[in-house]
Motif scaffolding. Structure first.
Motif, PDB file in Angstrom:
ATOM      1  N   MET A  69       2.271   1.081  14.319  1.00  0.00           N
ATOM      2  CA  MET A  69       0.936   1.436  14.783  1.00  0.00           C
ATOM      3  C   MET A  69       0.098   1.978  13.630  1.00  0.00           C
ATOM      4  SD  MET A  69       1.497   3.135  18.547  1.00  0.00           S
ATOM      5  CE  MET A  69       2.541   4.467  17.948  1.00  0.00           C
ATOM      6  N   LYS A  70      -1.186   1.689  13.645  1.00  0.00           N
ATOM      7  CA  LYS A  70      -2.075   2.114  12.577  1.00  0.00           C
ATOM      8  C   LYS A  70      -2.456   3.585  12.709  1.00  0.00           C
ATOM      9  CE  LYS A  70      -4.356  -2.396  12.000  1.00  0.00           C
ATOM     10  NZ  LYS A  70      -5.652  -3.098  12.056  1.00  0.00           N
ATOM     11  N   LYS A  71      -2.567   4.245  11.557  1.00  0.00           N
ATOM     12  CA  LYS A  71      -3.127   5.589  11.495  1.00  0.00           C
ATOM     13  C   LYS A  71      -4.587   5.475  11.075  1.00  0.00           C
ATOM     14  CE  LYS A  71      -0.087   7.011   8.548  1.00  0.00           C
ATOM     15  NZ  LYS A  71       0.673   7.881   7.617  1.00  0.00           N
ATOM     16  N   VAL A  72      -5.418   6.391  11.570  1.00  0.00           N
ATOM     17  CA  VAL A  72      -6.852   6.302  11.333  1.00  0.00           C
ATOM     18  C   VAL A  72      -7.381   7.641  10.828  1.00  0.00           C
ATOM     19  CG1 VAL A  72      -9.096   5.731  12.357  1.00  0.00           C
ATOM     20  CG2 VAL A  72      -7.026   4.665  13.258  1.00  0.00           C
ATOM     21  N   LEU A  73      -8.339   7.581   9.910  1.00  0.00           N
ATOM     22  CA  LEU A  73      -9.150   8.740   9.548  1.00  0.00           C
ATOM     23  C   LEU A  73     -10.527   8.536  10.161  1.00  0.00           C
ATOM     24  CD1 LEU A  73      -8.274   9.308   5.775  1.00  0.00           C
ATOM     25  CD2 LEU A  73      -7.226  10.356   7.782  1.00  0.00           C
ATOM     26  N   PHE A  74     -10.885   9.380  11.131  1.00  0.00           N
ATOM     27  CA  PHE A  74     -12.209   9.353  11.754  1.00  0.00           C
ATOM     28  C   PHE A  74     -13.072  10.346  10.972  1.00  0.00           C
ATOM     29  CE2 PHE A  74      -9.119   8.258  15.045  1.00  0.00           C
ATOM     30  CZ  PHE A  74      -9.658   7.090  15.562  1.00  0.00           C
ATOM     31  N   ILE A  75     -13.999   9.839  10.177  1.00  0.00           N
ATOM     32  CA  ILE A  75     -14.696  10.650   9.188  1.00  0.00           C
ATOM     33  C   ILE A  75     -16.159  10.826   9.566  1.00  0.00           C
ATOM     34  CG2 ILE A  75     -15.271  10.876   6.743  1.00  0.00           C
ATOM     35  CD1 ILE A  75     -12.882   9.087   6.110  1.00  0.00           C
ATOM     36  N   ASP A  76     -16.596  12.070   9.595  1.00  0.00           N
ATOM     37  CA  ASP A  76     -17.993  12.408   9.802  1.00  0.00           C
ATOM     38  C   ASP A  76     -18.799  11.984   8.570  1.00  0.00           C
ATOM     39  OD1 ASP A  76     -20.254  13.716  10.958  1.00  0.00           O
ATOM     40  OD2 ASP A  76     -19.857  15.470   9.701  1.00  0.00           O
ATOM     41  N   ARG A  77     -20.129  11.912   8.703  1.00  0.00           N
ATOM     42  CA  ARG A  77     -20.959  11.545   7.551  1.00  0.00           C
ATOM     43  C   ARG A  77     -21.660  12.761   6.942  1.00  0.00           C
ATOM     44  NH1 ARG A  77     -26.563   8.121   7.275  1.00  0.00           N
ATOM     45  NH2 ARG A  77     -27.292  10.225   7.703  1.00  0.00           N
ATOM     46  N   GLU A  99      -4.491   4.057  -1.802  1.00  0.00           N
ATOM     47  CA  GLU A  99      -3.093   4.458  -1.944  1.00  0.00           C
ATOM     48  C   GLU A  99      -2.396   4.750  -0.620  1.00  0.00           C
ATOM     49  OE1 GLU A  99      -2.774   7.751  -4.640  1.00  0.00           O
ATOM     50  OE2 GLU A  99      -4.210   6.889  -6.055  1.00  0.00           O
ATOM     51  N   LEU A 100      -3.129   5.167   0.393  1.00  0.00           N
ATOM     52  CA  LEU A 100      -2.503   5.657   1.614  1.00  0.00           C
ATOM     53  C   LEU A 100      -2.705   4.699   2.779  1.00  0.00           C
ATOM     54  CD1 LEU A 100      -3.468   9.443   1.308  1.00  0.00           C
ATOM     55  CD2 LEU A 100      -1.544   8.209   0.287  1.00  0.00           C
ATOM     56  N   GLU A 101      -2.014   4.969   3.872  1.00  0.00           N
ATOM     57  CA  GLU A 101      -1.924   4.048   5.002  1.00  0.00           C
ATOM     58  C   GLU A 101      -2.861   4.459   6.137  1.00  0.00           C
ATOM     59  OE1 GLU A 101      -0.078   1.342   5.122  1.00  0.00           O
ATOM     60  OE2 GLU A 101       0.853   1.628   3.164  1.00  0.00           O
ATOM     61  N   TYR A 102      -4.153   4.495   5.874  1.00  0.00           N
ATOM     62  CA  TYR A 102      -5.100   4.886   6.911  1.00  0.00           C
ATOM     63  C   TYR A 102      -6.228   3.860   7.017  1.00  0.00           C
ATOM     64  CZ  TYR A 102      -2.981   9.552   6.799  1.00  0.00           C
ATOM     65  OH  TYR A 102      -2.098  10.594   6.857  1.00  0.00           O
ATOM     66  N   GLU A 103      -6.605   3.536   8.247  1.00  0.00           N
ATOM     67  CA  GLU A 103      -7.848   2.819   8.500  1.00  0.00           C
ATOM     68  C   GLU A 103      -8.973   3.850   8.508  1.00  0.00           C
ATOM     69  OE1 GLU A 103      -9.828   0.230  12.149  1.00  0.00           O
ATOM     70  OE2 GLU A 103      -7.647   0.258  11.899  1.00  0.00           O
ATOM     71  N   LEU A 104     -10.126   3.505   7.954  1.00  0.00           N
ATOM     72  CA  LEU A 104     -11.246   4.434   7.864  1.00  0.00           C
ATOM     73  C   LEU A 104     -12.316   4.059   8.881  1.00  0.00           C
ATOM     74  CD1 LEU A 104     -11.666   4.725   3.981  1.00  0.00           C
ATOM     75  CD2 LEU A 104     -10.126   5.997   5.492  1.00  0.00           C
TER      76      LEU A 104
END
Length: 286
Positions: free
Chosen positions: A1-9, A44-49
């Protein structure tokens, strides 16, 4: 399963002005070191942005779209030039007084991530406000708060993108697989960034010993619990452990960024053993 970074602007990727509205190029200032370390995270890391941002009243007379999009598009292009690509940009246009479910900390914009094939338990919301921390809680994620005020609910509180990168880089690579068939019931857990601890119980003493060597010499934490039809023979237990172990490694490695296929020999006192473990994508024990 994918890991995600939910990033504010605003306040996270760019400095937020006093009027809390980026509607001109003169107001645009990027957050210190965001380019450098978000690029390293992306590469480098395993995150969807994914970008998730509240833009109060976007499209109304108080915040016309023609003042928003030119600046926003420049922001996106600047990050793209540094190797940072967001798979999706989610914008809520409402005012706080409307209290819409799509406005952070509401989850209306991210329900497809909550229902999809995503590892939210090991995903993060990154932002500068308590609404970002609350969004993480509502989604079942962890949170990183960009603030000089410590918050006990946030997993990490910092004002430094280099510390965010280092924190995410140190997150252990783990995998867990449960395999149940007519012949066996197996649970395998691996932590590739462990320290060589193992808890092995297959019912086969020598097989347990060999699995312990993978853990010890690979510096991998490994748990293998098996209930198998040993009254028939050992075949099903060994084969199914191999399949489950390969799938657990596959989970932990993700897309295998930075990993190369290699091997080595381990000479011992009375013998010379050669073992090949293939991380090429085939989850079998060889």
């Amino acid at each position: 399963m994918k890991k995600v970074l939910f990033i504010d602007r605003d306040g996270t990727l760019i400095i937020e002005p006093e009027d809390e509205q980026i509607d001109s190029f003169e107001k645009l200032e990027f957050y210190p070191h965001a380019f450098q370390y978000l690029a390293r995270i992306a590469n480098e890391l395993e995150y969807e942005l994914v970008m998730v941002t509240n833009q109060d009243g976007l499209g109304t007379s108080s915040f016309p779209e023609d003042t928003f999009w030119p600046v926003h598009n420049l922001i996106m292009k600047a990050f793209e030039n540094e190797g940072v690509r967001f798979s999706e940009v989610l914008i809520d246009r409402s005012f706080p007084r409307e209290n819409l479910p799509t406005r952070k900390p509401g989850t209306g914009l991210v329900t497809h991530y909550m229902k999809g094939n995503y590892d939210l338990e090991n995903s993060f919301v990154i932002g500068d406000r308590m609404t970002d921390v609350q969004l993480a809680r509502n989604m079942g994620c962890k949170s990183i708060l960009l603030s000089d005020q410590q918050d006990t609910e946030a997993t990490l509180t910092t004002t430094d993108w280099s510390k965010i990168y280092q924190f995410l880089k140190e997150e252990p690579r783990k995998g867990k697989v449960t395999r149940v068939t007519h012949e066996t019931n197996i649970t395998v857990e691996v932590n590739l960034d462990g320290n060589g601890k193992s808890h092995i119980s297959s019912g086969l003493g020598f097989f347990d010993h060999m699995l312990e060597q993978i853990s010890r010499h690979g510096n991998i934490d490994l748990t293998v619990q098996v209930k198998g039809d040993l009254h028939v023979d050992e075949h099903h237990t060994i084969e199914d452990v191999g399949i489950a172990l390969g799938e657990a490694f596959y989970q932990a490695l993700g897309s295998k960024k930075g990993v190369e296929r290699y091997g080595f020999l381990l000479p011992m006192d009375d013998c010379l053993a050669q073992v090949a473990i293939d991380f090429g994508g085939r989850p079998w024990l060889m």
